[in-house]
Each structure stands twice: as structure tokens, then as C-alpha cells.
Design a protein around this motif. Structure first.
Motif, mmCIF file in Angstrom:
data_model
loop_
_atom_site.group_PDB
_atom_site.id
_atom_site.type_symbol
_atom_site.label_atom_id
_atom_site.label_comp_id
_atom_site.label_asym_id
_atom_site.label_seq_id
_atom_site.Cartn_x
_atom_site.Cartn_y
_atom_site.Cartn_z
ATOM 1 N N LEU A 39 0.837 -1.200 0.000
ATOM 2 C CA LEU A 39 0.000 0.000 0.000
ATOM 3 C C LEU A 39 0.873 1.251 0.000
ATOM 4 O O LEU A 39 0.595 2.219 -0.723
ATOM 5 C CB LEU A 39 -0.925 0.005 1.221
ATOM 6 C CG LEU A 39 -1.873 -1.186 1.370
ATOM 7 C CD1 LEU A 39 -2.770 -0.993 2.579
ATOM 8 C CD2 LEU A 39 -2.715 -1.377 0.115
ATOM 9 N N LYS A 68 -6.598 3.813 -1.965
ATOM 10 C CA LYS A 68 -8.027 3.458 -2.002
ATOM 11 C C LYS A 68 -8.412 2.824 -3.337
ATOM 12 O O LYS A 68 -9.215 1.901 -3.386
ATOM 13 C CB LYS A 68 -8.871 4.712 -1.749
ATOM 14 C CG LYS A 68 -8.857 5.182 -0.308
ATOM 15 C CD LYS A 68 -9.855 6.290 -0.057
ATOM 16 C CE LYS A 68 -9.426 7.575 -0.706
ATOM 17 N NZ LYS A 68 -10.346 8.713 -0.369
ATOM 18 N N CYS A 70 -6.350 1.196 -5.550
ATOM 19 C CA CYS A 70 -5.604 -0.013 -5.955
ATOM 20 C C CYS A 70 -5.259 -0.924 -4.780
ATOM 21 O O CYS A 70 -4.337 -1.742 -4.893
ATOM 22 C CB CYS A 70 -4.317 0.391 -6.681
ATOM 23 S SG CYS A 70 -4.525 1.542 -8.036
ATOM 24 N N TRP A 71 -5.959 -0.814 -3.658
ATOM 25 C CA TRP A 71 -5.507 -1.481 -2.445
ATOM 26 C C TRP A 71 -5.444 -3.004 -2.567
ATOM 27 O O TRP A 71 -4.554 -3.647 -2.000
ATOM 28 C CB TRP A 71 -6.356 -1.072 -1.247
ATOM 29 C CG TRP A 71 -7.746 -1.627 -1.221
ATOM 30 C CD1 TRP A 71 -8.871 -1.074 -1.747
ATOM 31 C CD2 TRP A 71 -8.153 -2.859 -0.631
ATOM 32 N NE1 TRP A 71 -9.959 -1.877 -1.544
ATOM 33 C CE2 TRP A 71 -9.553 -2.979 -0.845
ATOM 34 C CE3 TRP A 71 -7.497 -3.877 0.064
ATOM 35 C CZ2 TRP A 71 -10.288 -4.074 -0.391
ATOM 36 C CZ3 TRP A 71 -8.219 -4.966 0.513
ATOM 37 C CH2 TRP A 71 -9.600 -5.064 0.285
ATOM 38 N N LYS A 72 -6.364 -3.598 -3.314
ATOM 39 C CA LYS A 72 -6.383 -5.064 -3.413
ATOM 40 C C LYS A 72 -5.124 -5.589 -4.111
ATOM 41 O O LYS A 72 -4.411 -6.449 -3.578
ATOM 42 C CB LYS A 72 -7.631 -5.541 -4.153
ATOM 43 C CG LYS A 72 -8.916 -5.355 -3.372
ATOM 44 C CD LYS A 72 -10.114 -5.882 -4.151
ATOM 45 C CE LYS A 72 -11.390 -5.688 -3.361
ATOM 46 N NZ LYS A 72 -12.591 -6.187 -4.108
ATOM 47 N N GLN A 73 -4.859 -5.059 -5.316
ATOM 48 C CA GLN A 73 -3.675 -5.517 -6.050
ATOM 49 C C GLN A 73 -2.392 -5.087 -5.345
ATOM 50 O O GLN A 73 -1.411 -5.843 -5.330
ATOM 51 C CB GLN A 73 -3.695 -4.970 -7.473
ATOM 52 C CG GLN A 73 -4.605 -5.739 -8.412
ATOM 53 C CD GLN A 73 -4.311 -5.436 -9.874
ATOM 54 O OE1 GLN A 73 -3.976 -4.313 -10.231
ATOM 55 N NE2 GLN A 73 -4.440 -6.438 -10.729
ATOM 56 N N LEU A 75 -1.890 -4.616 -2.097
ATOM 57 C CA LEU A 75 -1.692 -5.452 -0.915
ATOM 58 C C LEU A 75 -1.171 -6.824 -1.311
ATOM 59 O O LEU A 75 -0.211 -7.349 -0.707
ATOM 60 C CB LEU A 75 -2.999 -5.577 -0.144
ATOM 61 C CG LEU A 75 -2.929 -6.215 1.247
ATOM 62 C CD1 LEU A 75 -2.082 -5.362 2.178
ATOM 63 C CD2 LEU A 75 -4.331 -6.390 1.823
ATOM 64 N N CYS A 76 -1.787 -7.433 -2.334
ATOM 65 C CA CYS A 76 -1.350 -8.751 -2.812
ATOM 66 C C CYS A 76 0.082 -8.701 -3.350
ATOM 67 O O CYS A 76 0.887 -9.589 -3.074
ATOM 68 C CB CYS A 76 -2.292 -9.258 -3.901
ATOM 69 S SG CYS A 76 -3.932 -9.711 -3.309
#
Length: 234
Positions: A39, A68, A70-73, A75-76
Motif C-alpha cells: 500500500l 483506495k 488499488c488497495w487489493k492488487q 496489498l497482494c
């Protein structure tokens, strides 16, 4: 880097040094948690990319908006990078206990993998920010770009090593308390933004040439607002 490009980079960096110090501290604090490193990286990449393209920005707004969005990609990707780094450390540790040909071959492979992976990371965050791609494609592209844009990658790596060498010199030859303060201040308050700005400054023109321009040449009516924000003209 050509002289004019070199001068422009340092003008951008110097003009935004004070406004980004607090941002560097926030980035460093988030990165130290490890789990939030992805993040922090995508947020800093967004700010640095805006600065590199010489677009007006509000640093914390740009930073949090990217997280906010792009948090999913992000974080992964951060977790994948951590796991891969941990695996590399374990492999390094294993080969340190070997000797002869196995030691030379193993350490050589580990060092080469470390360099390639370091180069790949320059391209992960810009792709996450600018394209709607699955992570597999993002890593695949990053691997290709690690070789395709080798000159810029080597320059970024060389400058980074110079900064690390400076930190080592300070720790070795300056009184301990003073050197520790200098390393912490430079490493946490200045270096993150400097390096990310250098990465974005050198990487964006390459991505524009090889990914952005070819796509929008065929889809000229798409993402007009996004192209305007990125300073892309078709």
C-alpha cells in the motif's frame, strides 16, 4: 541520462523536497509494518509519478487516493514481494553453507535473481496504477521490462547502491550517534521519495512508448480524463 534530463530531474526533486518529507515518513512507517508495504509503495509511486510528469498535486491526496483505488492488487503484490524476498534470503542462507562449485553456482543464481527481481519492482506499481491487468500479466510484463529497459534499470540500481554506500560510509567513519541520526533522517525522510521519483522519471517514458501509446493509438476515444491527468497526447 542526458544532461538536460539530469538537470530537470534534480529541479523537480529539489522543488518538492520539503513538501514530501512528511510523506516519506508516512511511507517509511507503513513499509516497516511489512504487511502494508504494498500500500505504501503504490501510494508513493502515484505521488512520484505525478511529480515526474510535472503535474500539479496534493501529496497526501494523491497518496491516499492511489491506496483506495488499488488497495487489493497493491496489498497482494506487497505480500508476494515479501514472500519472494524471504524465499531468496533462505536460499542465500543455504548456499552460504556450501562450498566449491555448488557455492559459486548457487550464489551466482541468487544474485542474478535478486537483481532481476529488483528491476521488476520498478514496473509493478506503475502498471497497477495505470492499467487494468491481472497480477500474472503485471509480473510477466515487469520481467520482460527488466531486460528491455536495461539501461534505465541499471542507472536506478547504480544510484541506489551509491546511496547505500553513502549510508555505510557515514556509519563507519562518522561518530556513531551523529551517523545514526543522519542515516535515519536521510533513509526515512528523503531517500524513499528520491528513489521513487527517479524510478518514475525513467520508467514512465518507457511504459508510455511500449504500452500506453500503442493501446490508445487504436482506442483514441477511451479514458480521455485519465490520459489528460497522465499528460498523454494521442
Amino acid at each position: 541520462m542526458k544532461k538536460e534530463k539530469f538537470c530537470t530531474f534534480f529541479k523537480i526533486w529539489w522543488a518538492n523536497l520539503k513538501p514530501t518529507i512528511l510523506l516519506n515518513i508516512v511511507y517509511s512507517a507503513m513499509s516497516l509494518t511489512l504487511l502494508l508495504s504494498g500500500l505504501a509503495a503504490v501510494g508513493m509511486a502515484n505521488v512520484a509519478g505525478t511529480l515526474a510528469r510535472q503535474r500539479y498535486f496534493f501529496s497526501f491526496k494523491e497518496y491516499w487516493d492511489a491506496i483506495k483505488k488499488c488497495w487489493k492488487q497493491a496489498l497482494c503484490t506487497g505480500l508476494i514481494n515479501l514472500l519472494f524476498t524471504a524465499a531468496l534470503v533462505l536460499v542465500f542462507w543455504f548456499y552460504l553453507s556450501t562450498t566449491g562449485v555448488m557455492f559459486v553456482f548457487g550464489m551466482g543464481c541468487c544474485l542474478l535473481t535478486t537483481v532481476i527481481f529488483s528491476f521488476m519492482k520498478y514496473y509493478l506499481w506503475p502498471q497497477i496504477l495505470m492499467f487494468r491487468l491481472p497480477l500474472v500479466s503485471i509480473y510477466k510484463n515487469a520481467f520482460i521490462f527488466a531486460f528491455l529497459n536495461l539501461k534505465s534499470n541499471l542507472l536506478i540500481g547504480f544510484v541506489s547502491l551509491l546511496c547505500y554506500a553513502l549510508a555505510a560510509v557515514l556509519l563507519l567513519y562518522v561518530p556513531y550517534l551523529l551517523s545514526a541520526v543522519l542515516v535515519v533522517v536521510l533513509g526515512f525522510c528523503i531517500f524513499p521519495g528520491f528513489k521513487q521519483l527517479l524510478v518514475q522519471y525513467l520508467v514512465f517514458p518507457f511504459l508510455k512508448e511500449y504500452m500506453i501509446d500503442p493501446y490508445y493509438a487504436e482506442h483514441s476515444d477511451e479514458d480521455v480524463q485519465e490520459r489528460t491527468e497522465l499528460g498523454i497526447e494521442i
